[in-house]
Write a protein that holds these residues in place. Structure first.
Motif, PDB file in Angstrom:
ATOM      1  N   ASP A   1     114.793  84.598  25.757  1.00 44.06           N
ATOM      2  CA  ASP A   1     115.939  83.699  25.848  1.00 44.06           C
ATOM      3  C   ASP A   1     115.515  82.252  25.676  1.00 44.06           C
ATOM      4  O   ASP A   1     116.167  81.345  26.187  1.00 44.06           O
ATOM      5  N   ALA A   2     114.411  82.044  24.973  1.00 40.63           N
ATOM      6  CA  ALA A   2     113.919  80.682  24.791  1.00 40.63           C
ATOM      7  C   ALA A   2     113.289  80.536  23.415  1.00 40.63           C
ATOM      8  O   ALA A   2     112.842  81.507  22.809  1.00 40.63           O
ATOM      9  N   GLY A   3     113.247  79.300  22.943  1.00 40.64           N
ATOM     10  CA  GLY A   3     112.667  79.049  21.641  1.00 40.64           C
ATOM     11  C   GLY A   3     111.171  78.852  21.670  1.00 40.64           C
ATOM     12  O   GLY A   3     110.533  78.764  20.628  1.00 40.64           O
ATOM     13  N   ASP A   4     110.575  78.753  22.847  1.00 36.00           N
ATOM     14  CA  ASP A   4     109.148  78.505  22.952  1.00 36.00           C
ATOM     15  C   ASP A   4     108.339  79.707  22.487  1.00 36.00           C
ATOM     16  O   ASP A   4     108.716  80.859  22.703  1.00 36.00           O
ATOM     17  N   THR A   5     107.209  79.432  21.857  1.00 40.83           N
ATOM     18  CA  THR A   5     106.276  80.482  21.499  1.00 40.83           C
ATOM     19  C   THR A   5     105.008  80.318  22.327  1.00 40.83           C
ATOM     20  O   THR A   5     104.706  79.228  22.813  1.00 40.83           O
ATOM     21  N   TYR A   6     104.298  81.405  22.498  1.00 37.71           N
ATOM     22  CA  TYR A   6     103.111  81.424  23.338  1.00 37.71           C
ATOM     23  C   TYR A   6     101.984  82.162  22.623  1.00 37.71           C
ATOM     24  O   TYR A   6     102.227  83.123  21.893  1.00 37.71           O
ATOM     25  N   GLU A   7     100.779  81.703  22.841  1.00 41.36           N
ATOM     26  CA  GLU A   7      99.603  82.362  22.292  1.00 41.36           C
ATOM     27  C   GLU A   7      98.929  83.150  23.415  1.00 41.36           C
ATOM     28  O   GLU A   7      98.596  82.584  24.465  1.00 41.36           O
ATOM     29  N   LEU A   8      98.754  84.436  23.201  1.00 45.25           N
ATOM     30  CA  LEU A   8      98.132  85.292  24.205  1.00 45.25           C
ATOM     31  C   LEU A   8      96.882  85.921  23.600  1.00 45.25           C
ATOM     32  O   LEU A   8      96.945  86.570  22.561  1.00 45.25           O
ATOM     33  N   THR A   9      95.759  85.713  24.258  1.00 46.07           N
ATOM     34  CA  THR A   9      94.503  86.284  23.761  1.00 46.07           C
ATOM     35  C   THR A   9      94.282  87.663  24.380  1.00 46.07           C
ATOM     36  O   THR A   9      94.770  87.963  25.464  1.00 46.07           O
ATOM     37  N   TYR A  10      93.527  88.483  23.674  1.00 43.53           N
ATOM     38  CA  TYR A  10      93.249  89.830  24.154  1.00 43.53           C
ATOM     39  C   TYR A  10      91.890  90.277  23.642  1.00 43.53           C
ATOM     40  O   TYR A  10      91.302  89.661  22.725  1.00 43.53           O
ATOM     41  N   ASP A  11      91.401  91.355  24.210  1.00 45.96           N
ATOM     42  CA  ASP A  11      90.146  91.954  23.759  1.00 45.96           C
ATOM     43  C   ASP A  11      90.409  93.197  22.916  1.00 45.96           C
ATOM     44  O   ASP A  11      89.729  93.436  21.920  1.00 45.96           O
ATOM     45  N   GLN A  12      91.366  94.016  23.355  1.00 49.71           N
ATOM     46  CA  GLN A  12      91.782  95.181  22.584  1.00 49.71           C
ATOM     47  C   GLN A  12      93.297  95.200  22.521  1.00 49.71           C
ATOM     48  O   GLN A  12      93.976  94.697  23.420  1.00 49.71           O
TER      49      GLN A  12
END
Length: 462
Positions: free
Chosen positions: A102-113
């Motif tokens: 419900d928002a225009g913001d984007t987020y960067e999420l790091t992961y290993d697998q």
């Protein structure tokens, strides 16, 4: 922008999608990953997994809609649950781009697998007028809407003076002759006839049901003889089954122009207020915004061990299964050499993927996914069904019972199985509930009317 409140100091296994595969994988690995100092993060815009085989029963009023979903937060207590859309996967840098629901913001999420389990979406075609008139059957919201809409059309028709409008209101068209379409039209036909029997102004003969299928047969997952018997069963119930026929255009929201597939000539016109689209699925479109290897249909390419696999072999740290993956069918029975997209495969692939992922973390041996299809079951309304189990065909009440026993057991978690079973028992004892919930599509309408702000076109609906 990053999720500052999330655990970014621990190895993360990112599960994209909270459907059958995502829920199964997360539930089976979350404790082990947590014990080893890692975290499992499940990303899905919905806080629940939808058991898709139950959507026709929800549309037909045989099952409460909330009982056909499994709440993720309740059953994945050792996982992080993010209500968001995945817009991009940059596996080279082990980063996923997310957007809140419900928002225009984007987020960067790091992961290993990463486990790609986003499932599929409805496949539509550029048919003029289709987008404005039709509804799919791929979500719990759509199934609930179909139930209320069909029952509301019956209530509306009971007082209509215009015969043409009355016929349109009581005509229900389903496009697509796969399991979803066959079960949907069987369930809503059953429900509608129950509703009309309780409506003194209408007769059962006033109802019209039409199934439109572009191929020359229905239900490709079952033997042709069984498919033909299903067609005969539906026609015996008064349902029109139009094979080798497609939808060419929808005019004015209710005039459906049909096309004969053999020579592209006109196959007639059907006037209907209800158009339900079940003509196939496609892999989640956002996968095109990833650097993972895809096949020509947009599915993630995987090996038999469910590791994402490109031309140069397995892609380290990437897994996929379910409808969004091209999983090899080692039995040789799959269409094009791949597993068909259904719940039977998704549930078992999720289990195998979870086991292989844990084995890879401990240096264990990976095993290939192999499952011989035991058969298929389909419910077509109360005490009506078809089944094909290990080459043996069944129909009628026994097949209907097989359908319910299998899916009542197969829906994830004992808690949901218990709720579904209780729902079925109550419906058997007291009968199907045919009461429509009015204004479900626009719940603020009564309040707007009270404030004098209801649009004129909608006031009549009060």
């Amino acid at each position: 922008m990053a999720f500052n409140h999330l655990a970014n100091d621990r190895p993360r296994i990112l599960v994209v999608g909270g459907g059958y595969v995502g829920l199964t994988v997360a539930s089976r690995i979350q404790k082990d990953v947590k014990a080893s100092g890692g975290v499992v993060t499940v990303v899905d815009p919905n806080p629940y997994m939808t058991y898709l085989p139950f959507l026709p029963e929800v549309a037909g009023g045989s099952l409460e809609s909330r009982h056909a979903v499994v709440p993720l937060r309740q059953h994945l207590r050792d996982s992080e649950i993010l209500a968001a859309h995945v817009e991009k996967i940059d596996h080279r840098n082990r980063t996923a781009t997310l957007r809140g629901i419900d928002a225009g913001d984007t987020y960067e999420l790091t992961y290993d697998q990463i486990v790609v389990a986003a499932g599929s979406v409805t496949r539509a075609f550029p048919i003029p007028g289709l987008a404005d008139a039709a509804i799919g059957m791929k979500s719990i919201e759509e199934a609930e809407h179909v139930r209320n809409w069909v029952l509301e059309r019956i209530e509306v028709a009971s007082l209509l003076k215009d015969e043409d409008a009355r016929r349109r209101a009581l005509t229900f068209v389903v496009v697509g002759g796969g399991f979803a379409g066959i079960e949907t039209i069987g369930e809503i036909e059953d429900m509608a006839r129950d509703a009309v029997e309780r409506t003194s102004q209408l007769r059962s003969s006033d109802l019209r049901f039409v199934l439109v299928e572009a191929m020359g047969r229905i239900m490709p997952e079952v033997p042709e003889a069984r498919a033909e018997s299903v067609v005969a069963h539906l026609r015996a119930r008064g349902i029109e089954v139009l094979l080798n026929t497609s939808l060419g255009e929808v005019e004015d929201g209710h005039t459906l122009k049909l096309v004969n597939m053999s020579d592209k000539s006109s196959a007639g016109v059907v006037e209907a207020d209800t158009l339900i689209w079940t003509a196939g699925v496609q892999a989640a479109p956002f996968l095109k915004n990833s650097d993972l290897p895809l096949d020509e249909r947009g599915r993630v390419r995987v090996g038999a061990d469910l590791r994402v696999t490109g031309d140069d072999g397995p892609v380290e740290g990437a897994w996929a299964a379910g409808d969004n993956a091209a999983v090899p069918d080692l039995t040789g029975g799959g269409v094009g050499g791949f597993c068909v997209p259904n719940a039977q495969h998704a549930s078992r692939q999720g289990v195998r993927l979870a086991k292989n992922l844990l084995a890879s973390r401990s240096g264990g041996q990976l095993e290939d996914y192999y499952h011989e299809n035991l058969g298929a079951v389909a419910g077509l309304g109360a005490y009506k069904g078809v089944a094909n189990i290990k080459g043996r065909s069944f129909e009628g009440p026994l097949a209907w019972l097989m359908h319910r026993l299998y899916h009542g057991y197969a829906i994830p978690t004992a808690e949901r199985s218990a709720r579904v079973g209780a729902n079925w028992i109550l419906s058997t004892v007291f009968g199907r509930d045919t009461t429509p919930i009015r204004h479900a599509r626009d719940p603020r309408l009564p309040f707007l009317a009270a404030t004098g702000n209801a649009p004129e076109a909608k006031k009549a609906r009060l």
